[in-house]
Design a protein around this motif. Structure first.
Motif, PDB file in Angstrom:
ATOM      1  N   GLY A  55      46.908  31.684  66.139  1.00  0.00           N
ATOM      2  CA  GLY A  55      46.944  31.227  64.763  1.00  0.00           C
ATOM      3  C   GLY A  55      46.024  32.053  63.874  1.00  0.00           C
ATOM      4  N   ILE A  56      46.089  31.762  62.577  1.00  0.00           N
ATOM      5  CA  ILE A  56      45.337  32.546  61.601  1.00  0.00           C
ATOM      6  C   ILE A  56      43.839  32.454  61.831  1.00  0.00           C
ATOM      7  N   PHE A  57      43.345  31.227  61.931  1.00  0.00           N
ATOM      8  CA  PHE A  57      41.906  31.056  62.075  1.00  0.00           C
ATOM      9  C   PHE A  57      41.436  31.494  63.461  1.00  0.00           C
ATOM     10  N   GLY A  58      42.341  31.360  64.459  1.00  0.00           N
ATOM     11  CA  GLY A  58      42.013  31.876  65.782  1.00  0.00           C
ATOM     12  C   GLY A  58      41.875  33.384  65.767  1.00  0.00           C
ATOM     13  N   ALA A  59      42.777  34.059  65.005  1.00  0.00           N
ATOM     14  CA  ALA A  59      42.711  35.514  64.891  1.00  0.00           C
ATOM     15  C   ALA A  59      41.445  35.946  64.163  1.00  0.00           C
ATOM     16  N   ILE A  60      41.076  35.198  63.119  1.00  0.00           N
ATOM     17  CA  ILE A  60      39.837  35.506  62.405  1.00  0.00           C
ATOM     18  C   ILE A  60      38.643  35.361  63.346  1.00  0.00           C
ATOM     19  N   GLY A  61      38.656  34.289  64.153  1.00  0.00           N
ATOM     20  CA  GLY A  61      37.584  34.103  65.124  1.00  0.00           C
ATOM     21  C   GLY A  61      37.547  35.209  66.156  1.00  0.00           C
ATOM     22  N   GLN A  62      38.732  35.685  66.581  1.00  0.00           N
ATOM     23  CA  GLN A  62      38.801  36.766  67.562  1.00  0.00           C
ATOM     24  C   GLN A  62      38.231  38.058  66.991  1.00  0.00           C
ATOM     25  N   VAL A  63      38.583  38.367  65.750  1.00  0.00           N
ATOM     26  CA  VAL A  63      38.037  39.561  65.099  1.00  0.00           C
ATOM     27  C   VAL A  63      36.520  39.443  64.984  1.00  0.00           C
ATOM     28  N   TYR A  64      36.049  38.249  64.636  1.00  0.00           N
ATOM     29  CA  TYR A  64      34.604  38.040  64.506  1.00  0.00           C
ATOM     30  C   TYR A  64      33.904  38.250  65.849  1.00  0.00           C
ATOM     31  N   ARG A  65      34.478  37.717  66.932  1.00  0.00           N
ATOM     32  CA  ARG A  65      33.855  37.875  68.260  1.00  0.00           C
ATOM     33  C   ARG A  65      33.852  39.329  68.705  1.00  0.00           C
ATOM     34  N   GLU A  66      34.898  40.056  68.396  1.00  0.00           N
ATOM     35  CA  GLU A  66      35.022  41.436  68.871  1.00  0.00           C
ATOM     36  C   GLU A  66      34.287  42.443  67.987  1.00  0.00           C
ATOM     37  N   GLU A  67      34.184  42.155  66.684  1.00  0.00           N
ATOM     38  CA  GLU A  67      33.633  43.149  65.764  1.00  0.00           C
ATOM     39  C   GLU A  67      32.513  42.632  64.885  1.00  0.00           C
ATOM     40  N   GLY A  68      32.204  41.320  64.976  1.00  0.00           N
ATOM     41  CA  GLY A  68      31.153  40.760  64.143  1.00  0.00           C
ATOM     42  C   GLY A  68      31.648  40.466  62.734  1.00  0.00           C
ATOM     43  N   TRP A  69      30.738  39.969  61.877  1.00  0.00           N
ATOM     44  CA  TRP A  69      31.153  39.595  60.519  1.00  0.00           C
ATOM     45  C   TRP A  69      31.626  40.794  59.706  1.00  0.00           C
ATOM     46  N   LYS A  70      31.102  41.990  60.044  1.00  0.00           N
ATOM     47  CA  LYS A  70      31.546  43.190  59.329  1.00  0.00           C
ATOM     48  C   LYS A  70      33.021  43.455  59.577  1.00  0.00           C
ATOM     49  N   GLY A  71      33.505  43.065  60.767  1.00  0.00           N
ATOM     50  CA  GLY A  71      34.912  43.254  61.079  1.00  0.00           C
ATOM     51  C   GLY A  71      35.825  42.475  60.167  1.00  0.00           C
ATOM     52  N   LEU A  72      35.349  41.307  59.704  1.00  0.00           N
ATOM     53  CA  LEU A  72      36.156  40.479  58.807  1.00  0.00           C
ATOM     54  C   LEU A  72      36.320  41.124  57.434  1.00  0.00           C
TER      55      LEU A  72
END
Length: 312
Positions: A55-72
């Motif tokens: 899902g959308i928020f799951g994908a946002i969480g995945q990006v955050y875990r893999e790349e940190g807040w800068k990734g968002l």
């Protein structure tokens, strides 16, 4: 006349108000929804392998875990550099259409365009903004996905070398992929999406604004009609937005990502055959999470800034 008075008079000119208010509105609105924009692009360029499938928020969480807040917010700095002139050009051209093409003065005399004039003016300002800023949009798309785990997007071997920066990427595309033509790769499907989107956005917003009781509209009402105009326009043209992103990333690894198209017609046919009707709307939900608040904020900021500049 003092220098301050001269500056004030210059800033109050319709073209300057439209440029500054439009640019600020674009930058603020895109920053607010940057995480949704990043996720939307990742969803659009993945083919049949569902790397981001929570899902959308799951994908946002995945990006955050893999790349940190800068990734968002990866690519947002360039997006703001791009969106300022992109949004500014739209409002400048639209106001110019009102004044010089349709001879309508909405500021001084309160005149209004009819619907076909709104659609034509919106189409013209959409096309102008694409031509003015497309190379930056191309680079921003590449930046958004080059640090993602492309092996997840499609199980292929992808280099893990440090990706190039903004200027380096611009030069690399220019030198290695076909010079000016390369910097405008995907501009046709982009125009097919952006031109009707901007036309519908302006037409729906101004029509809803005209239907409102009274002239002193509340910020909440402006947010609401801005959200409606953006949502309607984006849903109608979304398949072309998806094509825009896919054409932009073909040269950096279309085969690795699982798709390759020779033309817009080939892309539409191939997506329908391999991914079904749902393939045309991949990432739409994430996009609406981005577009609806972004358009709402953009219209509100534009109205507030332009009113403030004119009353200064």
């Amino acid at each position: 006349m003092s220098e301050l008075t001269l500056v004030k008079e210059l800033l109050k000119q319709d073209s300057n108000v439209a440029f500054l208010a439009g640019g600020i509105a674009g930058a603020v609105s895109r920053t607010v929804v940057s995480p949704f924009e990043r996720v939307k692009i990742l969803l659009q360029v993945q083919n049949t392998t569902q790397a981001y499938n929570q899902g959308i928020f799951g994908a946002i969480g995945q990006v955050y875990r893999e790349e940190g807040w800068k990734g968002l917010f990866r690519g947002n700095g360039l997006n703001c550099i791009r969106i300022f002139p992109y949004s500014a050009v739209q409002f400048v051209v639209y106001e110019a259409c009102k004044k010089h093409l349709f001879h309508v003065d909405s500021v001084q005399r309160g005149e209004q365009l009819n619907n076909w004039q709104r659609l034509l003016g919106g189409a013209l300002c959409g096309g102008a903004s694409v031509i003015a800023t497309y190379p930056l949009d191309l680079v921003r798309t590449r930046l958004s996905i080059q640090t993602a785990n492309l092996r997840k997007l499609n199980k292929s071997r992808v280099s893990t070398a440090k990706p190039p920066g903004i200027w380096e990427l611009l030069v690399k595309i220019y030198r290695e992929e076909g010079r000016i033509q390369a910097l405008y790769r995907g501009v046709w499907p982009t125009s097919l999406g952006v031109v009707p989107y901007v036309a519908l956005n302006f037409a729906v917003y101004e029509q809803l604004k005209e239907l409102a009781p009274g002239t002193d509209l509340s910020p909440l009402y402006k947010l609401a009609i801005g959200a409606i105009s953006g949502g309607v326009a984006q849903t109608v043209i979304y398949p072309f937005d998806l094509l825009r992103r896919r054409f932009q990333v073909l040269a950096m690894g279309g085969n690795e990502l699982g798709f390759y198209y020779s033309s817009v017609a080939d892309a539409l046919t191939t997506i329908g055959r391999t991914e079904g009707v749902a393939g045309y709307y991949k990432g739409l939900t994430a996009n609406l999470f981005k577009v609806i608040p972004s358009t709402a904020v953009s219209w509100l900021v534009y109205e507030v800034v332009s009113d403030a500049m004119r009353s200064w």
